[in-house]
Design a protein around this motif. Structure first.
Motif, mmCIF file in Angstrom:
data_model
loop_
_atom_site.group_PDB
_atom_site.id
_atom_site.type_symbol
_atom_site.label_atom_id
_atom_site.label_comp_id
_atom_site.label_asym_id
_atom_site.label_seq_id
_atom_site.Cartn_x
_atom_site.Cartn_y
_atom_site.Cartn_z
ATOM 1 N N VAL A 42 0.729 -1.249 0.084
ATOM 2 C CA VAL A 42 -0.058 0.313 -0.290
ATOM 3 C C VAL A 42 0.936 0.809 0.087
ATOM 4 C CG1 VAL A 42 -1.903 1.601 1.033
ATOM 5 C CG2 VAL A 42 -2.283 -0.750 1.061
ATOM 6 N N PHE A 43 0.678 2.189 -0.799
ATOM 7 C CA PHE A 43 1.307 3.212 -0.943
ATOM 8 C C PHE A 43 -0.026 4.456 -0.545
ATOM 9 C CE2 PHE A 43 2.862 0.701 -4.319
ATOM 10 C CZ PHE A 43 4.429 0.960 -4.326
ATOM 11 N N VAL A 182 6.849 8.847 -2.012
ATOM 12 C CA VAL A 182 5.959 8.401 -2.214
ATOM 13 C C VAL A 182 5.274 9.117 -4.132
ATOM 14 C CG1 VAL A 182 3.381 6.988 -2.649
ATOM 15 C CG2 VAL A 182 4.990 7.022 -0.719
ATOM 16 N N LEU A 183 4.325 10.752 -3.584
ATOM 17 C CA LEU A 183 3.978 10.989 -4.724
ATOM 18 C C LEU A 183 5.099 11.090 -5.840
ATOM 19 C CD1 LEU A 183 1.859 13.452 -2.443
ATOM 20 C CD2 LEU A 183 1.442 11.529 -3.973
ATOM 21 N N SER A 184 6.101 11.404 -6.079
ATOM 22 C CA SER A 184 8.089 12.014 -6.563
ATOM 23 C C SER A 184 7.238 10.665 -7.818
ATOM 24 C CB SER A 184 8.914 12.464 -6.237
ATOM 25 O OG SER A 184 8.842 11.233 -5.819
ATOM 26 N N SER A 185 6.973 9.436 -7.562
ATOM 27 C CA SER A 185 7.777 8.581 -8.473
ATOM 28 C C SER A 185 6.112 8.156 -8.951
ATOM 29 C CB SER A 185 8.112 7.338 -7.401
ATOM 30 O OG SER A 185 7.020 7.332 -6.455
ATOM 31 N N SER A 246 8.358 3.192 -18.414
ATOM 32 C CA SER A 246 9.252 4.208 -17.588
ATOM 33 C C SER A 246 9.531 6.133 -18.566
ATOM 34 C CB SER A 246 10.902 3.862 -18.341
ATOM 35 O OG SER A 246 10.770 3.789 -19.769
ATOM 36 N N SER A 247 8.612 6.125 -19.036
ATOM 37 C CA SER A 247 8.814 7.790 -19.753
ATOM 38 C C SER A 247 8.265 9.144 -18.776
ATOM 39 C CB SER A 247 7.672 8.052 -21.021
ATOM 40 O OG SER A 247 6.637 7.351 -21.303
ATOM 41 N N SER A 291 6.135 3.655 -10.142
ATOM 42 C CA SER A 291 7.088 3.535 -10.870
ATOM 43 C C SER A 291 7.096 2.098 -10.861
ATOM 44 C CB SER A 291 8.226 4.605 -10.811
ATOM 45 O OG SER A 291 8.411 4.263 -9.812
ATOM 46 N N LYS A 292 7.369 0.861 -10.262
ATOM 47 C CA LYS A 292 7.212 0.017 -9.949
ATOM 48 C C LYS A 292 6.120 -0.703 -10.873
ATOM 49 C CE LYS A 292 11.333 0.069 -6.489
ATOM 50 N NZ LYS A 292 11.402 -0.767 -4.640
ATOM 51 N N GLU A 293 4.701 -0.337 -10.672
ATOM 52 C CA GLU A 293 4.128 -1.758 -11.017
ATOM 53 C C GLU A 293 3.804 -0.988 -12.323
ATOM 54 O OE1 GLU A 293 0.428 -0.462 -8.457
ATOM 55 O OE2 GLU A 293 1.230 1.836 -8.577
ATOM 56 N N PRO A 294 3.475 -2.671 -13.016
ATOM 57 C CA PRO A 294 3.087 -3.039 -14.949
ATOM 58 C C PRO A 294 1.966 -1.858 -15.424
ATOM 59 C CG PRO A 294 1.716 -4.474 -13.340
ATOM 60 C CD PRO A 294 3.103 -3.616 -12.213
#
Length: 481
Positions: A42-43, A182-185, A246-247, A291-294
């Motif tokens: 959870v984020f 959390v929010l920056s990514s 990634s973009s 960023s780590k989620e598909p």
């Protein structure tokens, strides 16, 4: 099962500083974040305090023990316990959940409380968490978070609360918790979704759904099934794998529904159908992804947000119409004498309507919230963005947006067919049959006479062509001989 929780350090540290300076004995509120099924994590984006109720009383308070005789007999002080207005906290969660976009949900409850009072109030807290989960009803995992901010001693504790039918102190399970960025990514995904649903309205004997609310909820559930099999284009490219995106920037998503997947078209006899419900328009949806989620997670969140948005608009119409049944949004009603004039819109029986009936849906507007992320609200045609500003202050404890540029109204340009989703009831089939039979009876003699002439002309023309062909054949035969 949640394996870990990461909280946005800037927001949570700011909350702790405010609570420390306030010296409040207790405070309860909502935990807002995103559950990642791919990462089992959870984020946490923010913690929002529940505002005072209509009487101006706080949502939580400390119940002190004044029974001195009991304390004297036990020779130990009776610990304080926490009182929570659970219904009010759940109502707060219900309204806040409507303002959150795809993937961002009410993931639990936080409490500012001393350690001794917390240990004496675990069942109350678990019941509050369960009430919030039922009110929000937007996350499909069987647990929620309980975040305890203790001021005596000073520390943070995070627990996962199982939403079992029988809530006990054993429903709490320690959960790994840490602060981070959390929010920056997060990455932003936007979708302008067009839909056009047509659902038949059956006679009373064949109808499963009769009222306006029931039929429209059925139509929304049908569209949810259609979206399940929809493919997605991200920035014009087909999503074919689960690789992370990634973009940077806002990614445009287009959902492609198979042409023959319109399951709202049911096999039925014409004699059973008395009308048609047309539900169409265009709505805007956002989703946010770590960023780590598909990428597939963003597509799932967008699909869920579309359905939730439609359901929220219907809930708003039903709630307000039921609360003021005499108003009904100043929509012209053309109904039979069997329907009382004061009947709410949500309870209109569609089979009894004799003429077309249309109703505009609220439009969705957005306001900047945290790190470029949006929250939303739903406005009736007569309402302005001032309603959004008030809700942001009251429900989300954020400053009212003063800059117009921070308010995003993507559905405003297509209000005639996008934010106003129309449903029309057609003329009953029996009347159509009567009109058709009458026209046939009135013009039977005249049309019958005319119908013979074209056939007679065609036979004569065919005979002449046949004779001409025979003559040409004989002529060619003699010339060849």
């Amino acid at each position: 099962m949640v394996k870990g929780v990461v909280g946005e350090e800037t927001r949570l540290n700011s909350l702790e500083s405010r609570l420390t300076k306030s010296a409040l004995p207790s405070e309860v509120g909502l935990a807002i974040g995103k559950f990642s099924s791919a990462l089992d994590r959870v984020f946490l984006f923010d913690l929002i305090p529940t505002p005072p109720n209509d009487s101006g009383e706080p949502a939580s308070s400390i119940a002190h023990s004044d029974n001195k005789k009991t304390a004297a007999k036990s020779k130990t002080p009776v610990p304080d316990s926490l009182f929570i207005d659970q219904d009010w906290v759940a109502e707060h969660a219900r309204h806040v959940s409507r303002m959150l976009v795809g993937g961002v949900k009410v993931v639990g409850v936080y409490v500012w409380l001393g350690d001794a009072a917390f240990k004496n109030s675990t069942i109350t807290l678990c019941q509050t968490v369960k009430g919030v989960a039922e009110a929000a009803a937007t996350v499909d995992w069987g647990e929620r978070l309980l975040l305890h901010i203790s001021y005596s001693p000073r520390r943070w504790n995070c627990r996962s609360c199982s939403l079992s039918p029988n809530i006990t102190s054993g429903s709490l399970r320690p959960c790994d918790f840490k602060l981070g960025k959390v929010l920056s990514s997060i990455q932003t995904f936007k979708c302008m979704h067009n839909f056009d649903l047509r659902v038949p309205i059956f006679r009373d004997s064949a109808a499963k759904y009769q009222t306006f609310s029931d039929v429209l909820r059925h139509a929304i559930s049908v569209h949810a099934k259609e979206l399940t099999g929809a493919k997605a284009l991200i920035d014009g490219k087909l999503v074919v794998d689960n690789e992370p995106c990634s973009s940077d920037g806002v990614h445009e998503i287009e959902l492609l529904i198979p042409i023959l997947s319109n399951s709202s078209v049911e096999a039925c006899s014409q004699k059973d159908v008395v009308g048609i419900l047309s539900f169409s328009g265009s709505l805007c949806s956002f989703a946010y992804l770590n960023s780590k989620e598909p990428i597939s997670q963003a597509i799932t969140d967008l699909k869920g947000d579309i359905i939730t948005s439609l359901q929220s608009r219907l809930d708003i119409i039903s709630d307000e119409a039921d609360g003021d049944s005499g108003n009904n949004y100043d929509v012209e009603r053309q109904v039979s004498d069997d329907i009382p004039a004061e009947k709410p819109v949500s309870q209109l029986v569609l089979q009894l309507l004799r003429k077309g009936y249309s109703l505009p849906f609220p439009r969705r507007v957005f306001a900047l919230w945290l790190a470029g992320a949006y929250v939303c609200d739903y406005l009736q045609p007569s309402e302005t963005v001032e309603v959004l500003k008030d809700h942001c202050m009251e429900l989300l404890s954020m400053e009212a947006p003063t800059d117009v540029s921070t308010i995003f109204e993507p559905e405003k340009e297509v209000i005639s067919f996008a934010t106003k989703s129309f449903w029309d009831v057609a003329v009953p089939a029996t009347e159509t049959y009567l009109m058709g039979d009458k026209s046939k009876l009135d013009g039977r003699g005249e049309s019958g006479a005319k119908s013979v002439k074209p056939g007679h002309i065609n036979v004569v023309a065919a005979g002449l062509i046949l004779i001409l062909a025979i003559l040409v054949g004989f002529l060619l035969f003699f010339l060849k001989g």
